[in-house]
Structure formats: structure tokens, C-alpha cells
Design a protein around this motif. Structure first.
Motif, PDB file in Angstrom:
ATOM      1  N   SER A  18     -77.203  97.654  57.110  1.00  0.00           N
ATOM      2  CA  SER A  18     -77.088  99.003  57.662  1.00  0.00           C
ATOM      3  C   SER A  18     -76.225  99.908  56.791  1.00  0.00           C
ATOM      4  O   SER A  18     -76.262 101.120  56.910  1.00  0.00           O
ATOM      5  N   ASP A  19     -75.461  99.322  55.894  1.00  0.00           N
ATOM      6  CA  ASP A  19     -74.677 100.128  54.967  1.00  0.00           C
ATOM      7  C   ASP A  19     -75.563 101.002  54.088  1.00  0.00           C
ATOM      8  O   ASP A  19     -75.120 102.000  53.537  1.00  0.00           O
ATOM      9  N   PHE A  20     -76.834 100.595  53.962  1.00  0.00           N
ATOM     10  CA  PHE A  20     -77.749 101.332  53.102  1.00  0.00           C
ATOM     11  C   PHE A  20     -78.545 102.395  53.848  1.00  0.00           C
ATOM     12  O   PHE A  20     -79.397 103.050  53.265  1.00  0.00           O
ATOM     13  N   ALA A  21     -78.276 102.564  55.118  1.00  0.00           N
ATOM     14  CA  ALA A  21     -79.028 103.537  55.908  1.00  0.00           C
ATOM     15  C   ALA A  21     -78.951 104.924  55.284  1.00  0.00           C
ATOM     16  O   ALA A  21     -77.873 105.434  54.986  1.00  0.00           O
ATOM     17  N   GLY A  22     -80.095 105.521  55.058  1.00  0.00           N
ATOM     18  CA  GLY A  22     -80.159 106.873  54.528  1.00  0.00           C
ATOM     19  C   GLY A  22     -79.934 106.977  53.030  1.00  0.00           C
ATOM     20  O   GLY A  22     -79.950 108.072  52.480  1.00  0.00           O
ATOM     21  N   LYS A  23     -79.750 105.824  52.382  1.00  0.00           N
ATOM     22  CA  LYS A  23     -79.505 105.854  50.945  1.00  0.00           C
ATOM     23  C   LYS A  23     -80.768 105.540  50.158  1.00  0.00           C
ATOM     24  O   LYS A  23     -81.721 104.973  50.678  1.00  0.00           O
ATOM     25  N   LYS A  24     -80.717 105.890  48.898  1.00  0.00           N
ATOM     26  CA  LYS A  24     -81.849 105.590  48.027  1.00  0.00           C
ATOM     27  C   LYS A  24     -81.651 104.242  47.356  1.00  0.00           C
ATOM     28  O   LYS A  24     -80.534 103.833  47.057  1.00  0.00           O
ATOM     29  N   GLY A  25     -82.746 103.584  47.161  1.00  0.00           N
ATOM     30  CA  GLY A  25     -82.699 102.300  46.489  1.00  0.00           C
ATOM     31  C   GLY A  25     -83.985 102.079  45.728  1.00  0.00           C
ATOM     32  O   GLY A  25     -84.817 102.975  45.634  1.00  0.00           O
ATOM     33  N   VAL A  26     -84.113 100.871  45.191  1.00  0.00           N
ATOM     34  CA  VAL A  26     -85.316 100.525  44.458  1.00  0.00           C
ATOM     35  C   VAL A  26     -85.956  99.322  45.133  1.00  0.00           C
ATOM     36  O   VAL A  26     -85.286  98.335  45.426  1.00  0.00           O
ATOM     37  N   CYS A  27     -87.235  99.421  45.377  1.00  0.00           N
ATOM     38  CA  CYS A  27     -87.945  98.317  46.000  1.00  0.00           C
ATOM     39  C   CYS A  27     -87.907  97.096  45.079  1.00  0.00           C
ATOM     40  O   CYS A  27     -88.224  97.205  43.892  1.00  0.00           O
ATOM     41  N   PRO A  28     -87.533  95.933  45.608  1.00  0.00           N
ATOM     42  CA  PRO A  28     -87.478  94.728  44.775  1.00  0.00           C
ATOM     43  C   PRO A  28     -88.857  94.229  44.376  1.00  0.00           C
ATOM     44  O   PRO A  28     -88.983  93.417  43.472  1.00  0.00           O
ATOM     45  N   ASN A  29     -89.875  94.708  45.025  1.00  0.00           N
ATOM     46  CA  ASN A  29     -91.235  94.248  44.739  1.00  0.00           C
ATOM     47  C   ASN A  29     -91.936  95.147  43.731  1.00  0.00           C
ATOM     48  O   ASN A  29     -92.421  94.695  42.711  1.00  0.00           O
ATOM     49  N   CYS A  30     -91.994  96.437  44.018  1.00  0.00           N
ATOM     50  CA  CYS A  30     -92.750  97.344  43.156  1.00  0.00           C
ATOM     51  C   CYS A  30     -91.851  98.150  42.227  1.00  0.00           C
ATOM     52  O   CYS A  30     -92.346  98.866  41.363  1.00  0.00           O
ATOM     53  N   LYS A  31     -90.547  98.039  42.421  1.00  0.00           N
ATOM     54  CA  LYS A  31     -89.563  98.683  41.527  1.00  0.00           C
ATOM     55  C   LYS A  31     -89.570 100.200  41.596  1.00  0.00           C
ATOM     56  O   LYS A  31     -89.035 100.874  40.723  1.00  0.00           O
ATOM     57  N   LYS A  32     -90.191 100.731  42.635  1.00  0.00           N
ATOM     58  CA  LYS A  32     -90.191 102.181  42.785  1.00  0.00           C
ATOM     59  C   LYS A  32     -89.038 102.616  43.676  1.00  0.00           C
ATOM     60  O   LYS A  32     -88.550 101.864  44.507  1.00  0.00           O
ATOM     61  N   GLU A  33     -88.661 103.871  43.492  1.00  0.00           N
ATOM     62  CA  GLU A  33     -87.565 104.392  44.294  1.00  0.00           C
ATOM     63  C   GLU A  33     -88.010 104.620  45.729  1.00  0.00           C
ATOM     64  O   GLU A  33     -89.115 105.094  45.987  1.00  0.00           O
ATOM     65  N   LEU A  34     -87.134 104.282  46.646  1.00  0.00           N
ATOM     66  CA  LEU A  34     -87.417 104.537  48.049  1.00  0.00           C
ATOM     67  C   LEU A  34     -86.125 104.940  48.742  1.00  0.00           C
ATOM     68  O   LEU A  34     -85.031 104.764  48.218  1.00  0.00           O
ATOM     69  N   THR A  35     -86.290 105.525  49.910  1.00  0.00           N
ATOM     70  CA  THR A  35     -85.142 105.907  50.706  1.00  0.00           C
ATOM     71  C   THR A  35     -85.099 105.030  51.945  1.00  0.00           C
ATOM     72  O   THR A  35     -86.076 104.933  52.674  1.00  0.00           O
ATOM     73  N   VAL A  36     -83.976 104.399  52.157  1.00  0.00           N
ATOM     74  CA  VAL A  36     -83.815 103.560  53.339  1.00  0.00           C
ATOM     75  C   VAL A  36     -83.706 104.471  54.556  1.00  0.00           C
ATOM     76  O   VAL A  36     -82.933 105.423  54.546  1.00  0.00           O
ATOM     77  N   PRO A  37     -84.504 104.197  55.569  1.00  0.00           N
ATOM     78  CA  PRO A  37     -84.418 105.028  56.771  1.00  0.00           C
ATOM     79  C   PRO A  37     -83.050 104.911  57.428  1.00  0.00           C
ATOM     80  O   PRO A  37     -82.380 103.882  57.326  1.00  0.00           O
TER      81      PRO A  37
END
Ligand SMILES: [Zn+2]
Length: 51
Positions: A18-37
Motif C-alpha cells: 500500500s506504500d505504492f498507492a498512487g505512485k508510478k512504477g514499472v510493470c515487472p512483466n511488460c516493463k511499461k510504466e504504470l500507475t498504482v491505483p
């Protein structure tokens, strides 16, 4: 607490702390940027399962 969500690019199911809520990260599978809901206030309707 973990946040469960689906990568918008490759549709893989992800669990992040939950520390990552609302933050941007990179998908470990496709390596694309995503935003954690964020918490329930920003969650899409599909996430409204009652525990
Ligand atoms: Zn992905």
C-alpha cells in the motif's frame, strides 16, 4: 496491506504494498510504466468487492 490491480498494458495481476498507492512504477512483466491505483476513493468500479 497489499493493493491488487491489473497492469493496463499486459493485463497481468499485480500485488504491491500500500506504500505504492498512487505512485508510478514499472510493470515487472511488460516493463511499461504504470500507475498504482490509490485507495478505495480512487479505485475503479471493478475493484469494489466487499471483503
Ligand atoms: Zn504489464
Amino acid at each position: 496491506m497489499l493493493i491488487k490491480f491489473t497492469c493496463p498494458h499486459c493485463k497481468i495481476s499485480l500485488n504491491v504494498g500500500s506504500d505504492f498507492a498512487g505512485k508510478k512504477g514499472v510493470c515487472p512483466n511488460c516493463k511499461k510504466e504504470l500507475t498504482v491505483p490509490g485507495k478505495s476513493e480512487n479505485a475503479p468500479e471493478e475493484a469494489k468487492k466487499t471483503e
